[in-house]
Design a protein around this motif. Structure first.
Motif, PDB file in Angstrom:
ATOM      1  N   SER A 163      -7.967   6.230  -7.192  1.00 19.76           N
ATOM      2  CA  SER A 163      -7.274   5.317  -6.275  1.00 19.76           C
ATOM      3  C   SER A 163      -6.911   6.019  -4.973  1.00 19.76           C
ATOM      4  CB  SER A 163      -6.021   4.768  -6.957  1.00 19.76           C
ATOM      5  OG  SER A 163      -6.354   4.043  -8.135  1.00 19.76           O
ATOM      6  N   ILE A 164      -6.441   7.267  -5.060  1.00 15.56           N
ATOM      7  CA  ILE A 164      -6.102   8.011  -3.840  1.00 15.56           C
ATOM      8  C   ILE A 164      -7.362   8.272  -3.015  1.00 15.56           C
ATOM      9  CG2 ILE A 164      -5.215  10.202  -2.977  1.00 15.56           C
ATOM     10  CD1 ILE A 164      -3.310  10.266  -5.321  1.00 15.56           C
ATOM     11  N   ALA A 165      -8.469   8.574  -3.702  1.00 11.33           N
ATOM     12  CA  ALA A 165      -9.726   8.799  -2.994  1.00 11.33           C
ATOM     13  C   ALA A 165     -10.152   7.547  -2.235  1.00 11.33           C
ATOM     14  CB  ALA A 165     -10.812   9.218  -3.983  1.00 11.33           C
ATOM     15  N   GLU A 166     -10.051   6.386  -2.869  1.00 14.35           N
ATOM     16  CA  GLU A 166     -10.422   5.143  -2.214  1.00 14.35           C
ATOM     17  C   GLU A 166      -9.510   4.838  -1.023  1.00 14.35           C
ATOM     18  OE1 GLU A 166     -12.976   2.300  -3.592  1.00 14.35           O
ATOM     19  OE2 GLU A 166     -13.610   4.369  -3.284  1.00 14.35           O
ATOM     20  N   MET A 167      -8.221   5.098  -1.173  1.00 12.36           N
ATOM     21  CA  MET A 167      -7.294   4.834  -0.074  1.00 12.36           C
ATOM     22  C   MET A 167      -7.561   5.763   1.099  1.00 12.36           C
ATOM     23  SD  MET A 167      -3.791   4.140  -2.274  1.00 12.36           S
ATOM     24  CE  MET A 167      -2.838   3.459  -0.920  1.00 12.36           C
ATOM     25  N   ASN A 168      -7.934   7.021   0.812  1.00  8.74           N
ATOM     26  CA  ASN A 168      -8.300   7.928   1.899  1.00  8.74           C
ATOM     27  C   ASN A 168      -9.634   7.535   2.528  1.00  8.74           C
ATOM     28  OD1 ASN A 168      -6.469  10.465   2.296  1.00  8.74           O
ATOM     29  ND2 ASN A 168      -6.509  10.156   0.088  1.00  8.74           N
ATOM     30  N   VAL A 199      -6.435   2.948   3.623  1.00 11.66           N
ATOM     31  CA  VAL A 199      -5.464   1.955   3.170  1.00 11.66           C
ATOM     32  C   VAL A 199      -4.142   2.668   2.865  1.00 11.66           C
ATOM     33  CG1 VAL A 199      -4.911   0.236   1.414  1.00 11.66           C
ATOM     34  CG2 VAL A 199      -7.269   0.514   2.204  1.00 11.66           C
ATOM     35  N   GLY A 200      -3.095   2.286   3.568  1.00 11.27           N
ATOM     36  CA  GLY A 200      -1.790   2.896   3.330  1.00 11.27           C
ATOM     37  C   GLY A 200      -1.666   4.293   3.898  1.00 11.27           C
ATOM     38  N   ARG A 201      -2.680   4.788   4.549  1.00  5.66           N
ATOM     39  CA  ARG A 201      -2.681   6.121   5.145  1.00  5.66           C
ATOM     40  C   ARG A 201      -3.851   6.211   6.110  1.00  5.66           C
ATOM     41  NH1 ARG A 201      -3.420  10.330   0.599  1.00  5.66           N
ATOM     42  NH2 ARG A 201      -1.891   9.054  -0.493  1.00  5.66           N
ATOM     43  N   ASP A 202      -3.899   7.298   6.868  1.00  2.91           N
ATOM     44  CA  ASP A 202      -5.018   7.482   7.784  1.00  2.91           C
ATOM     45  C   ASP A 202      -6.272   7.864   7.000  1.00  2.91           C
ATOM     46  OD1 ASP A 202      -3.330   6.991   9.896  1.00  2.91           O
ATOM     47  OD2 ASP A 202      -2.844   9.112  10.193  1.00  2.91           O
ATOM     48  N   LYS A 203      -7.426   7.488   7.556  1.00  2.00           N
ATOM     49  CA  LYS A 203      -8.684   7.870   6.926  1.00  2.00           C
ATOM     50  C   LYS A 203      -8.825   9.384   6.922  1.00  2.00           C
ATOM     51  CE  LYS A 203     -11.773   3.899   7.608  1.00  2.00           C
ATOM     52  NZ  LYS A 203     -13.086   3.474   8.154  1.00  2.00           N
ATOM     53  N   SER A 204      -9.329   9.916   5.818  1.00  2.00           N
ATOM     54  CA  SER A 204      -9.527  11.355   5.711  1.00  2.00           C
ATOM     55  C   SER A 204     -10.723  11.604   4.817  1.00  2.00           C
ATOM     56  CB  SER A 204      -8.273  12.050   5.156  1.00  2.00           C
ATOM     57  OG  SER A 204      -8.514  13.415   4.944  1.00  2.00           O
ATOM     58  N   CYS A 205     -11.830  11.995   5.427  1.00  2.00           N
ATOM     59  CA  CYS A 205     -13.033  12.281   4.652  1.00  2.00           C
ATOM     60  C   CYS A 205     -12.831  13.495   3.768  1.00  2.00           C
ATOM     61  CB  CYS A 205     -14.211  12.499   5.605  1.00  2.00           C
ATOM     62  SG  CYS A 205     -15.776  12.873   4.773  1.00  2.00           S
ATOM     63  N   THR A 206     -12.130  14.502   4.268  1.00  2.00           N
ATOM     64  CA  THR A 206     -11.913  15.728   3.499  1.00  2.00           C
ATOM     65  C   THR A 206     -11.118  15.454   2.233  1.00  2.00           C
ATOM     66  OG1 THR A 206     -11.930  16.986   5.566  1.00  2.00           O
ATOM     67  CG2 THR A 206     -11.018  18.066   3.625  1.00  2.00           C
ATOM     68  N   ALA A 207     -10.025  14.688   2.368  1.00  2.00           N
ATOM     69  CA  ALA A 207      -9.224  14.373   1.185  1.00  2.00           C
ATOM     70  C   ALA A 207      -9.997  13.474   0.227  1.00  2.00           C
ATOM     71  CB  ALA A 207      -7.921  13.694   1.612  1.00  2.00           C
ATOM     72  N   PRO A 233       0.809  -1.232   0.000  1.00  2.00           N
ATOM     73  CA  PRO A 233       0.000   0.000   0.000  1.00  2.00           C
ATOM     74  C   PRO A 233       0.835   1.271   0.000  1.00  2.00           C
ATOM     75  CG  PRO A 233      -0.912  -1.595   1.538  1.00  2.00           C
ATOM     76  CD  PRO A 233       0.409  -2.146   1.099  1.00  2.00           C
ATOM     77  N   THR A 234       1.959   1.243   0.708  1.00  2.00           N
ATOM     78  CA  THR A 234       2.823   2.426   0.718  1.00  2.00           C
ATOM     79  C   THR A 234       3.415   2.680  -0.661  1.00  2.00           C
ATOM     80  OG1 THR A 234       3.358   1.991   3.034  1.00  2.00           O
ATOM     81  CG2 THR A 234       4.813   3.485   1.827  1.00  2.00           C
ATOM     82  N   ALA A 235       3.888   1.601  -1.308  1.00  2.00           N
ATOM     83  CA  ALA A 235       4.453   1.755  -2.645  1.00  2.00           C
ATOM     84  C   ALA A 235       3.385   2.188  -3.640  1.00  2.00           C
ATOM     85  CB  ALA A 235       5.091   0.436  -3.083  1.00  2.00           C
TER      86      ALA A 235
END
Length: 827
Positions: A477-482, A486-494, A456-458
């Motif tokens: 993909s970044i939206a889904e990870m936020n 996944v691979g980062r903290d949850k962020s509704c704003t992002a 996930p980090t890569a």
């Protein structure tokens, strides 16, 4: 209680709808249909046809007899002479034989349109859903040249939504309640949200975007990131599915979103708007093509391409392949120009041409990459993976990133080759190292498929790199990870920000940009406004700006007399300043500075609302904080100068005028004239002892220097003296072979030596002063002793107590004598 009753009534309608749909088998239009239906619906054998279907079929026969106006992009004038001739013709006065009518004549229609309308109305009387929808669209958009009647359109939409719960009808009712367009209903944001929500919950894409934007921006509802991301994610999932349903590499389209005002330099004109001044100004020189049209650029590139310039041929191929607003894609022309480039480098036997021009090898490989892409996707050629592989292999020889990515796709998916994931990954990595975003996305997706801890980090790293270039899949993909963390903290704003970008970029799927632009360029401003209005409600900032600009009663244009340049009367549909203010406000909330300044103008002059100087000041102040709008700074200066909404202060007015000039050099003339007038008023205010704060010289900042800073500043001033023009430069030369006098001495060491020397000198002066004081004290003691010896015989041998007599000097033997002598006078 009224909102609760409304909700309850609509809920009952929904229940009635479910029972009505179970009993009736009628053809309901698709939820996302926009525009009248264009084909008959075949009824399965054995099922009874719905009432009024035959009438709809007959109406379509009549409608097909009507020649729809072709909405194609108008040809632009070629060259400067054509443009001048066109402007000259428009500037000529138009002679009228009679005065213009005071009222617009009522539109009448007949022939096939009248017969079709009668048939549809007869079918609509039987509650036929197709007839209701077609009539609603014809009355709203004016299809088939039908006169617009927004009240009739609302009635048809209302009936369709009440009986069948049609989501398209619900969406349009929400639009009409939200904007009050055409005066069919009064503006009511609560009802608008209600109908939008009903349509969105049925999966209507544009309604989903509209509801998401309202929760995201807080329009008639409190802001809610959770609700916004819920609806934006639905649209983004549809967008990414549509994108991936295309040929290998995803769907391709020409972006159509743009601001109408930017075509003329912004809402305040060239040089006065943020979009065309300061850092955004077009830096043009006599030989640049900053203001050239796309037709002129293509004509020039084609000319030098025919003279053998391979770079021009390649650029022409890219222009025709990628297209842009005003230039549709043309794969035939693109392939011809790409082949022209490759033929200059490769012979028919696949051998490389000897003594080729410098740089031709890399450009030819790029052209080969495009040819391979076109064969792989079936663009301009029949889809052929073998031919695509042949071109990609040519491009890979010189490291073309697109060829590496295309060849990697062939091996990854096994398109006419054996699947080879390892080879595909190596090709993707080679392309990703050249910052090719599609390859970076593929690597990110492959990492997510692995499932290891570090993947996930890569993957996030590759997605972030691709997102810098605006890649749609990277955003998703970044939206889904936020969203899932996944691979980062949850962020509704992002997450909501990225989902919004994905939804808005899929223009052909979710918006009416193409239709709106064509209508505007064809001169049908009413239809363009209606199409832009839908996109503006969905949250497109550029569409919001377009709607506000078209409705703006004070567009910044040079006024010309009507006899010199006759203008057609403005349509009543385009005269709604209150709606313009609404969309200036929404545009400003999405970061448009010019829109924020426009809001200030509306509140200052009471356009579309009650005049409110305080709100105008807030708008101008907010825009000035970005330091990009000279107009906002100038307005604040004017308000301080005249005491309009702000304290009258000539000094603050000058500050704002100066800042306006610093922000935009093109504001030189208005700022200079205003400063001349301001200085005259300030001088008169000073002479007459007025109470207004006059212009004053800015006080120089005072600084308390330390000893080292004072010495350094003194030495710098001393060196500046010798650098004066009166100083003979002959003495600046050092002796041959020697070092400079001070040039080689480190500044820190020199400063330290000076400080130590001064401290030593100060210590020596203190020691010398103490020695002098002690010597003076001893001499004073001796004189006092002699004086006392001379006075003892006269006083009978009794000593005189000077302390009791109030003398200045302590007597000999007194302990205070030594203390007084050591301290000296003044201690």
């Amino acid at each position: 209680m009224r909102p609760h009753i409304l909700w309850l009534s609509l809920l009952l309608q929904t229940v009635d709808l479910a029972s009505a749909e179970a009993k009736t088998a009628q053809n309901v239009l698709a939820s996302d249909a926009q525009g009248a239906a264009g084909a008959d619906v075949d009824t399965p054998k054995g099922e009874p046809r719905a009432p009024g279907v035959d009438l709809v079929d007959l109406a379509w026969v009549e409608l097909r007899k009507i020649n729809q106006p072709l909405r194609d992009r108008p040809q632009k004038q070629q060259g400067i002479f054509g443009t001048l001739w066109h402007l000259a013709l428009k500037a000529l006065p138009t002679l009228r034989l009679s005065a213009p009518p005071t009222e617009a004549p009522k539109s009448t229609f007949g022939g096939p349109l009248l017969r079709a309308t009668e048939l549809l109305e007869e079918s609509a009387a039987k509650n036929n859903s197709d007839a209701l929808y077609i009539l609603a669209e014809m009355n709203f958009y004016g299809n088939f040249s039908h006169p617009r009647d927004f009240k009739a359109s609302f009635d048809y939409y209302q009936k369709l939504a009440s009986i069948y719960g049609n989501s398209s009808a619900q969406h349009m009712i929400g639009l009409m309640y939200s904007t009050g367009i055409g005066g069919a209903v009064e503006r009511d944001q609560a009802r608008a949200l209600l109908y939008y929500t009903f349509a969105a919950n049925q999966g209507h894409t544009r309604a989903e975007m509209t509801v998401a934007h309202r929760y995201h921006a807080g329009i008639s509802v409190p802001k809610s990131c959770e609700n916004a991301v819920k609806y934006y994610r639905r649209v983004a999932e549809k967008a990414i599915a549509w994108y991936r349903s295309g040929p290998p590499g995803g769907m391709g389209w020409v972006p159509e979103s743009f601001r109408i005002a930017d075509e003329s330099g912004g809402v305040y004109g060239e040089g006065a708007s943020v979009s065309s001044s300061g850092i955004n100004a077009v830096k043009a020189h006599p030989n640049s093509d900053a203001y050239a049209s796309i037709e002129d650029i293509i004509e020039y590139l084609d000319l030098i391409s025919q003279k053998g310039d391979f770079k021009a041929s390649y650029n022409l191929g890219r222009l025709y392949y990628e297209g842009q607003r005003g230039l549709p894609k043309n794969f035939k022309f693109a392939s011809q120009y790409f082949l022209m480039v490759t033929q200059k480098f490769w012979r028919k036997n696949n051998r490389i041409v000897e003594n080729f021009k410098p740089g031709l090898d890399k450009i030819a490989c790029k052209a080969a990459g495009f040819l391979g892409r076109m064969h792989m996707r079936g663009e301009g050629f029949k889809q052929n993976f073998a031919v695509a592989k042949w071109w990609f292999e040519r491009g890979v020889t010189h490291g073309d990133a697109q060829s590496q990515y295309g060849l990697g796709l062939l091996y990854l998916n096994g398109y006419d080759v054996d699947k080879n994931k390892v080879k595909a990954i190596n090709l993707f990595k080679a392309a990703a190292e050249q910052d090719y975003s599609p390859a970076q996305v593929q690597l990110g997706l492959l990492h997510l498929d692995q499932g290891y801890n570090d993947d996930p980090t890569a993957a996030n790293h590759y997605f972030e790199m691709a997102a810098r270039q605006g890649n749609l899949e990277a955003y998703y993909s970044i939206a889904e990870m936020n969203f899932f963390g996944v691979g980062r903290d949850k962020s509704c704003t992002a997450a909501v920000s990225y989902f919004k970008s994905v939804a808005e970029r899929a223009e052909p799927l979710v918006s009416s940009w193409a239709e709106a632009n064509l209508a505007y360029e064809a001169g049908d401003e009413e239809l363009a406004l209606l199409e832009y209005l839908t996109a503006a409600e969905q949250g497109y900032e550029k569409a919001q700006n377009n709607v506000a600009y078209m409705l703006d009663p004070e567009q910044s244009r040079l006024p010309t007399p009507n006899w010199l340049y006759p203008r057609a009367p403005k349509s009543p549909l385009l005269e709604d300043p209150s709606l313009a203010l609404i969309f200036w406000t929404r545009s400003s909330r999405q970061g448009n500075i010019d829109a924020l300044v426009k809001m200030g103008d509306y509140y200052l002059n009471g356009i579309g609302t009650t005049a409110d100087v305080d709100k105008a000041v807030q708008c101008y102040t907010g825009a000035s904080e970005y330091h990009q709008s000279a107009q906002a700074l100038y307005n604040l200066g004017w308000m301080h100068e005249n005491g309009f909404g702000l304290n009258q202060d000539y000094h603050l007015a000058k500050r704002y005028y100066d800042q306006a000039l610093e922000t935009n050099d093109e504001a030189y003339l208005p700022v200079t004239l205003s400063l001349l007038k301001l200085r005259a008023r300030s001088a008169w205010n000073t002479i007459t002892n007025g109470r207004i704060n006059s212009i004053q010289d800015e006080p120089a900042p005072k600084k308390d220097w330390s000893l080292s800073e004072w010495i350094t500043n003194f030495m710098q001033d001393d060196m500046m003296y010798y650098e004066d023009e009166g100083y003979d430069p002959l003495y600046d030369d050092d002796m041959p072979g020697g070092d400079g006098i001070l040039g080689e001495i480190d500044d820190g060491i020199f400063e330290s030596v000076v400080i130590i020397g001064l401290v030593t000198a100060l210590a020596f002066l203190v020691f010398y002063r103490q020695q002098r004081q002690q010597a003076a004290a001893r001499q004073q003691e001796q004189e006092e002793a002699r004086r006392q010896q001379q006075q003892q015989p006269q006083q009978g041998g009794q000593p005189r107590d000077e302390r009791n007599q109030g003398g200045f000097f302590p007597p000999p033997g007194d302990p205070n004598l030594n203390m007084w002598a050591a301290g000296g006078v003044g201690h």
